[in-house]
Design an enzyme around this catalytic site. Sequence first.
Site, PDB file in Angstrom:
ATOM      1  N   HIS A 114       5.517   5.172  -4.721  1.00 52.20           N
ATOM      2  CA  HIS A 114       4.061   5.826  -5.105  1.00 52.20           C
ATOM      3  C   HIS A 114       3.846   6.717  -5.602  1.00 52.20           C
ATOM      4  CE1 HIS A 114       3.501   7.784  -1.695  1.00 52.20           C
ATOM      5  NE2 HIS A 114       3.459   6.695  -0.755  1.00 52.20           N
TER       6      HIS A 114
ATOM      7  N   HIS B 248       0.910  -0.830   1.937  1.00 53.97           N
ATOM      8  CA  HIS B 248      -0.757  -0.634   2.558  1.00 53.97           C
ATOM      9  C   HIS B 248      -0.682  -1.697   4.150  1.00 53.97           C
ATOM     10  CE1 HIS B 248      -2.693   0.237  -1.663  1.00 53.97           C
ATOM     11  NE2 HIS B 248      -1.938   1.083  -0.557  1.00 53.97           N
TER      12      HIS B 248
ATOM     13  N   HIS C  57      -4.024  11.103  -5.941  1.00 54.24           N
ATOM     14  CA  HIS C  57      -5.320  10.124  -7.130  1.00 54.24           C
ATOM     15  C   HIS C  57      -6.269  11.432  -6.668  1.00 54.24           C
ATOM     16  CE1 HIS C  57      -6.134   8.682  -2.376  1.00 54.24           C
ATOM     17  NE2 HIS C  57      -5.431   9.010  -2.964  1.00 54.24           N
TER      18      HIS C  57
ATOM     19  N   ASP D 178      -2.044   6.695   8.216  1.00 50.43           N
ATOM     20  CA  ASP D 178      -2.969   6.837   6.908  1.00 50.43           C
ATOM     21  C   ASP D 178      -4.585   6.850   7.540  1.00 50.43           C
ATOM     22  OD1 ASP D 178      -4.188   6.890   4.319  1.00 50.43           O
ATOM     23  OD2 ASP D 178      -2.500   6.551   3.238  1.00 50.43           O
TER      24      ASP D 178
ATOM     25  N   ARG E 167       5.487   9.689   4.774  1.00 50.37           N
ATOM     26  CA  ARG E 167       4.373   9.745   3.944  1.00 50.37           C
ATOM     27  C   ARG E 167       3.309  11.284   4.364  1.00 50.37           C
ATOM     28  NH1 ARG E 167       2.088   5.320   2.331  1.00 50.37           N
ATOM     29  NH2 ARG E 167       0.899   5.589   3.908  1.00 50.37           N
TER      30      ARG E 167
ATOM     31  N   ASP F 256      -8.613  11.404   3.286  1.00 52.51           N
ATOM     32  CA  ASP F 256      -6.929  10.403   2.500  1.00 52.51           C
ATOM     33  C   ASP F 256      -6.348  10.963   3.374  1.00 52.51           C
ATOM     34  OD1 ASP F 256      -5.571   8.325   2.275  1.00 52.51           O
ATOM     35  OD2 ASP F 256      -5.746   8.513   0.098  1.00 52.51           O
TER      36      ASP F 256
ATOM     37  N   GLU G 138      -0.149  13.551   3.543  1.00 55.38           N
ATOM     38  CA  GLU G 138      -0.842  13.619   2.732  1.00 55.38           C
ATOM     39  C   GLU G 138      -1.867  14.452   3.124  1.00 55.38           C
ATOM     40  OE1 GLU G 138      -3.252   9.308   2.338  1.00 55.38           O
ATOM     41  OE2 GLU G 138      -4.105  10.347   0.264  1.00 55.38           O
TER      42      GLU G 138
ATOM     43  N   GLU H  63       0.790  13.615  -1.821  1.00 53.01           N
ATOM     44  CA  GLU H  63       1.103  12.330  -0.568  1.00 53.01           C
ATOM     45  C   GLU H  63       2.132  11.606  -1.006  1.00 53.01           C
ATOM     46  OE1 GLU H  63      -1.255   8.758  -0.585  1.00 53.01           O
ATOM     47  OE2 GLU H  63      -2.838   9.000  -1.835  1.00 53.01           O
TER      48      GLU H  63
ATOM     49  N   TYR I 285      10.974   6.053   1.671  1.00 47.39           N
ATOM     50  CA  TYR I 285      11.154   4.689   2.399  1.00 47.39           C
ATOM     51  C   TYR I 285      11.747   4.184   2.413  1.00 47.39           C
ATOM     52  CZ  TYR I 285       5.621   5.962   1.780  1.00 47.39           C
ATOM     53  OH  TYR I 285       4.464   6.743   1.728  1.00 47.39           O
TER      54      TYR I 285
ATOM     55  N   HIS J 236      -9.801   6.243  -4.018  1.00 48.87           N
ATOM     56  CA  HIS J 236      -9.031   6.086  -5.273  1.00 48.87           C
ATOM     57  C   HIS J 236     -10.101   6.602  -5.712  1.00 48.87           C
ATOM     58  CE1 HIS J 236      -5.454   3.872  -3.158  1.00 48.87           C
ATOM     59  NE2 HIS J 236      -5.975   4.956  -2.620  1.00 48.87           N
TER      60      HIS J 236
ATOM     61  N   ASP K 139     -24.663 -15.506   9.671  1.00 50.29           N
ATOM     62  CA  ASP K 139     -26.119 -14.296   9.473  1.00 50.29           C
ATOM     63  C   ASP K 139     -25.103 -12.615   9.808  1.00 50.29           C
ATOM     64  OD1 ASP K 139     -25.423 -15.114  11.548  1.00 50.29           O
ATOM     65  OD2 ASP K 139     -27.234 -15.242  12.089  1.00 50.29           O
TER      66      ASP K 139
END
Length: 447
Positions: free
Chosen positions: A354, A247, A358, A264, A413, A275, A415, A391, A395, A365, A42
């Site tokens: 990647h 991710h 975006h 990130d 990365r 972001d 960004e 970004e 890697y 996104h 609940d």
Amino acid sequence: MIKNTLLPAAEFCQRRSDFIQQMPVNSIAIISAGKEVTRSNDTEYPFCQSKNFYFLTGFNEPDAILALVKNANGQAQSILFSREKDALQEIWHGRRVGQIAAVTDYQVDLCFSLLEVDEQLLPLIEGKDAVLICQQGEPAFEQQVMSWLADIRKAVRTGAKVPKSLLDCSDIIHEMRLHKSSAELNIMRQVNVISGAAHQRAMQKTIAGKFEYQIEAELLHEFARNGARHPAYSSIVAGGDNANILHYTDNDEALNDGDLLLIDAGGELAGYAADITRTFPVNGKFSHEQAIIYQLVLDSQNLAIAAIKPEQTFAELNRIVCNFLTQGLYDLGILKGDLEVLLAQRACKKYFIHGLGHWLGLDVHDVGDYHANAQREQCRPFAANMVMTIEPGIYIPLNDKSVDEKWRGIGVRIEDNVAVTETGYENLTVNAPKTIVEIEQLMANTK
Ligand code: GLY
Ligand code: MN
Ligand code: MN
């Protein structure tokens, strides 16, 4: 100002009016709010409003329905259906706006209780040529609309007219969301400053031996204490080789001396996302190899950002960045072979796996068409007041035996969030340290 939106009701009224302008005559749009989602038994996840519904109303309660009516003569009406006031429910679960305040504060023309939705909505649907809905993963609501249409169909023999078309109006709303107003840009500046401060705090609190989740807690602390109570998405706090999982959100490992830490993370303020990614050394000092890869990524990002202006495209920015990274990785001996061939093949994509960026807005996104062509190149010309991320990343997983050992386990990365202006760009990410000197100085001064 509508509570928690940081925007005046007039801005939402204007959006509804702009949307109605684009509806066919003699149609009705029916847009649903989000539902509460059970976490377990609940308890529910923190409520997140459906962003299309929020964009048109600023109304932050679950289960509501917005009907926008455009009559045959072009006359328009906006009608909200929301939960009724209920003293007992409100003592247990929190205040409800109710129907009277919905009209005064949210400036819809009419508001009814959800208990009245069938009675009030069926006559509005009946006789229209088209019904517009957002067809995006809300099958239960689509079912509800179909059932209203079926109810009207039952009365055709007594003269009821059933709308002939069911149209998806997502594209209309998505195009509107893509072009930010000056008030929206202000919120996006604010959430970027809050999120940048969180990245600063993360750098200041990072030390070998701490766990990734402890740094995540520092980010959430800084978001929340500045009014961005929730992150815009699950924060990625990835030490060492974890940065090579794009991710990664486990955030449960210890940070090691000598590793990089990729974060990130962005807050959400009044519905708008930041972001931001930063990558920095756990011990505050980049190793020689880490600094080389970091600088390569940073230079590529700066090149891309500097090229942002109206009429520019993601396709062209990708070309610029891919050429630069391919050349750089070739010079370092990480990519081997004929340079012309490597450039033509965009060989850097082996390590830059990647997209370059975006759209950004109410969703991380964000919505809005990219005009992707058959080659999947995003050819939409930028226009002033669009906001995007830039970004680039490199890697090199620990288990990549094709490169010299010294590069392995490095994942970088960087960004930023950038708005297009009339003449160029505005980088909204102003306070998250980014150069090697800035990062090392900040970390040195706080140890
Ligand atoms: N944080 C998700 C992304 O950068 O696209
Ligand atoms: Mn992003
Ligand atoms: Mn990101």
